[in-house]
Scaffold this active site. Structure first.
Site, PDB file in Angstrom:
ATOM      1  N   SER A  15      14.127   1.944  -3.922  1.00 16.21           N
ATOM      2  CA  SER A  15      14.456   3.337  -3.616  1.00 16.21           C
ATOM      3  C   SER A  15      14.101   3.719  -2.186  1.00 16.21           C
ATOM      4  CB  SER A  15      13.765   4.265  -4.615  1.00 16.21           C
ATOM      5  OG  SER A  15      12.369   4.055  -4.617  1.00 16.21           O
ATOM      6  N   ARG A  36      17.820  -9.271  -2.354  1.00 13.21           N
ATOM      7  CA  ARG A  36      18.056 -10.600  -2.928  1.00 13.21           C
ATOM      8  C   ARG A  36      19.329 -10.670  -3.763  1.00 13.21           C
ATOM      9  NH1 ARG A  36      13.433 -13.810  -2.702  1.00 13.21           N
ATOM     10  NH2 ARG A  36      11.443 -12.709  -2.446  1.00 13.21           N
ATOM     11  N   LYS A 109       2.786   0.116  -0.055  1.00 13.88           N
ATOM     12  CA  LYS A 109       1.456   0.647  -0.362  1.00 13.88           C
ATOM     13  C   LYS A 109       0.770  -0.291  -1.355  1.00 13.88           C
ATOM     14  CE  LYS A 109       2.966   4.112   1.993  1.00 13.88           C
ATOM     15  NZ  LYS A 109       3.579   5.274   1.397  1.00 13.88           N
ATOM     16  N   GLY A 137       3.228   8.593   4.383  1.00 15.40           N
ATOM     17  CA  GLY A 137       3.220  10.044   4.371  1.00 15.40           C
ATOM     18  C   GLY A 137       3.773  10.582   3.070  1.00 15.40           C
ATOM     19  N   LYS A 192      -4.092   6.778  -2.625  1.00 11.48           N
ATOM     20  CA  LYS A 192      -3.596   7.988  -3.295  1.00 11.48           C
ATOM     21  C   LYS A 192      -2.836   7.653  -4.574  1.00 11.48           C
ATOM     22  CE  LYS A 192       0.756   7.292  -1.628  1.00 11.48           C
ATOM     23  NZ  LYS A 192       2.044   7.248  -2.320  1.00 11.48           N
ATOM     24  N   ASP A 245       0.070  13.195   1.730  1.00  9.75           N
ATOM     25  CA  ASP A 245       0.591  12.215   0.783  1.00  9.75           C
ATOM     26  C   ASP A 245      -0.076  12.356  -0.581  1.00  9.75           C
ATOM     27  OD1 ASP A 245       2.205  10.160  -0.028  1.00  9.75           O
ATOM     28  OD2 ASP A 245       1.154   8.584   1.055  1.00  9.75           O
ATOM     29  N   ASN A 257       3.719   6.742  -9.731  1.00 13.72           N
ATOM     30  CA  ASN A 257       2.374   6.632 -10.282  1.00 13.72           C
ATOM     31  C   ASN A 257       2.025   7.843 -11.144  1.00 13.72           C
ATOM     32  OD1 ASN A 257       1.118   4.085  -8.907  1.00 13.72           O
ATOM     33  ND2 ASN A 257       2.234   5.145  -7.296  1.00 13.72           N
ATOM     34  N   VAL A 280       7.994  -0.680  -9.890  1.00 15.69           N
ATOM     35  CA  VAL A 280       6.606  -1.014  -9.594  1.00 15.69           C
ATOM     36  C   VAL A 280       5.801   0.264  -9.367  1.00 15.69           C
ATOM     37  CG1 VAL A 280       5.062  -2.175  -7.976  1.00 15.69           C
ATOM     38  CG2 VAL A 280       7.252  -3.227  -8.582  1.00 15.69           C
TER      39      VAL A 280
END
Length: 348
Positions: A15, A36, A109, A137, A192, A245, A257, A280
């Site tokens: 994304s 890929r 991240k 950010g 974060k 963030d 998350n 993920v």
């Protein structure tokens, strides 16, 4: 303001990688998106849409999509890395020498163990001749793709590289600010994600705004305490890559998350929560690494310890909350102490 001549390659068709590619292509930057999957690449080239990760968002037809990594990298001066942390090193291993002299900007991240390495550390190891920066950010991909006003931070001690990134990425809808604290910016972006899981759980459990506000501000105190102990600049955490963030990741249902935490708060298992997301969620892996490192370093991180106890130690949520609310009541704001210490250290 946009440099229309600097060719860019983005590695990773998720994304965020897709969003960055689309934004730059729309500003006339010659950009190639590498991924890929040949079928997905063909579909994006044909439909100008990434239906898997960014359905409904049309991409500028000038965007090139390729599965040939070597060629895509060879033709670029700036290479943005938007690869999951689990695959970050393996992807770089194959192209390290080809990155010599190029600007390499990590948007990923995460933290690698052993060694507690940031993604930019891995980039520097695998591509020692590259010029390395990080981008972080309050940047939710779907809002950026929709044209919402957004700001981000590019961090590197190479000021010329920061200016180059500002040139290709800055626009009327995206402001790109520069920082020299690469480590602090990157650490803030990784930490974060852990607190977003906690915030999502709180929201699913119907906790009030007072509680969620408390969680976010104590999260900021906790992550900055750890980061400064590790050598980051405390002022970084008052900016976009820190509190900015943290707020968006902890408050928005668009945050991956947060979504994992929300599912956990609804009573789903960790495996069910991750499977439901389908992408993920870096915070789960970061939590394990951060818990271990904070214990090794002796840094007080009650929220991290509490979430770890819930997810990996089979401790009931009620018991963890009870411990958190009965912990010693210390200082509210620790930045003053951090900055006083820094000022003393910097005096000639």
């Amino acid at each position: 303001m946009t440099d229309h001549k600097t060719p860019v390659c983005i590695l990773g068709g998720g994304s965020f990688g897709t969003t960055l590619a689309g934004l730059m292509a729309a500003e006339g930057v010659p950009v190639t998106l590498w991924l890929r999957d040949e079928k997905v690449a063909e579909e994006i080239n044909r439909l100008h849409e990434n239906r898997r990760y960014m359905p409904g968002f049309k991409l500028d037809p000038r965007l090139m999509v390729s599965t040939d990594m070597q060629t895509a990298v060879a033709n670029a001066e700036l290479v943005f890395l938007a690869i999951p942390s689990s695959a970050f090193r393996s992807v770089l291993k194959g192209i390290g020498p080809a990155l010599a002299g190029k600007g390499v900007i990590s948007t990923t991240k995460g933290i690698e163990q052993p060694g507690f390495l940031m993604m930019s550390d891995i980039a520097a190891e695998e591509a020692p001749e590259a010029r390395v920066a990080v981008l972080s950010g309050p940047n939710l991909a779907k809002e950026m793709a929709a044209g919402e006003l957004t700001a981000t931070v590019v961090a590197s001690d190479d000021q010329a590289l920061c200016a180059e990134v500002q040139g290709v990425l800055g626009s009327k809808r995206l402001r790109v600010y520069a920082s020299q604290d690469r480590y602090g910016v990157e650490l803030g972006g990784a930490l974060k994600n852990v607190y977003a899981i906690i915030s999502g759980m709180a929201a699913a459990m119907g906790m009030g705004e007072n509680t969620r506000s408390m969680l976010i501000t104590r999260s900021l105190a906790e992550m900055s305490r750890f980061a400064v102990h590790m050598g980051a600049n405390p002022l970084t955490f008052l900016g976009l890559a820190g509190v900015g963030d943290l707020i968006v990741t902890c408050m928005s249902p668009l945050s991956r998350n947060y979504q994992v935490g929300f599912a956990l708060g609804q009573g789903k298992t960790l495996e069910e929560a991750v499977a439901q997301l389908g992408q993920v969620a870096e915070g789960v892996n970061t939590l394990r690494v951060l818990r271990q490192k904070s214990e090794e370093e002796g840094v007080y991180m009650p929220l991290v310890a509490g979430l770890h106890a819930i997810l990996f130690e089979q401790q009931p949520l009620t018991a963890v909350i009870s411990r958190l609310m009965s912990a010693e009541q210390k200082h509210d704001v620790e930045f003053a102490a951090f900055m006083s210490t820094t000022a003393v250290q910097e005096k000639p």
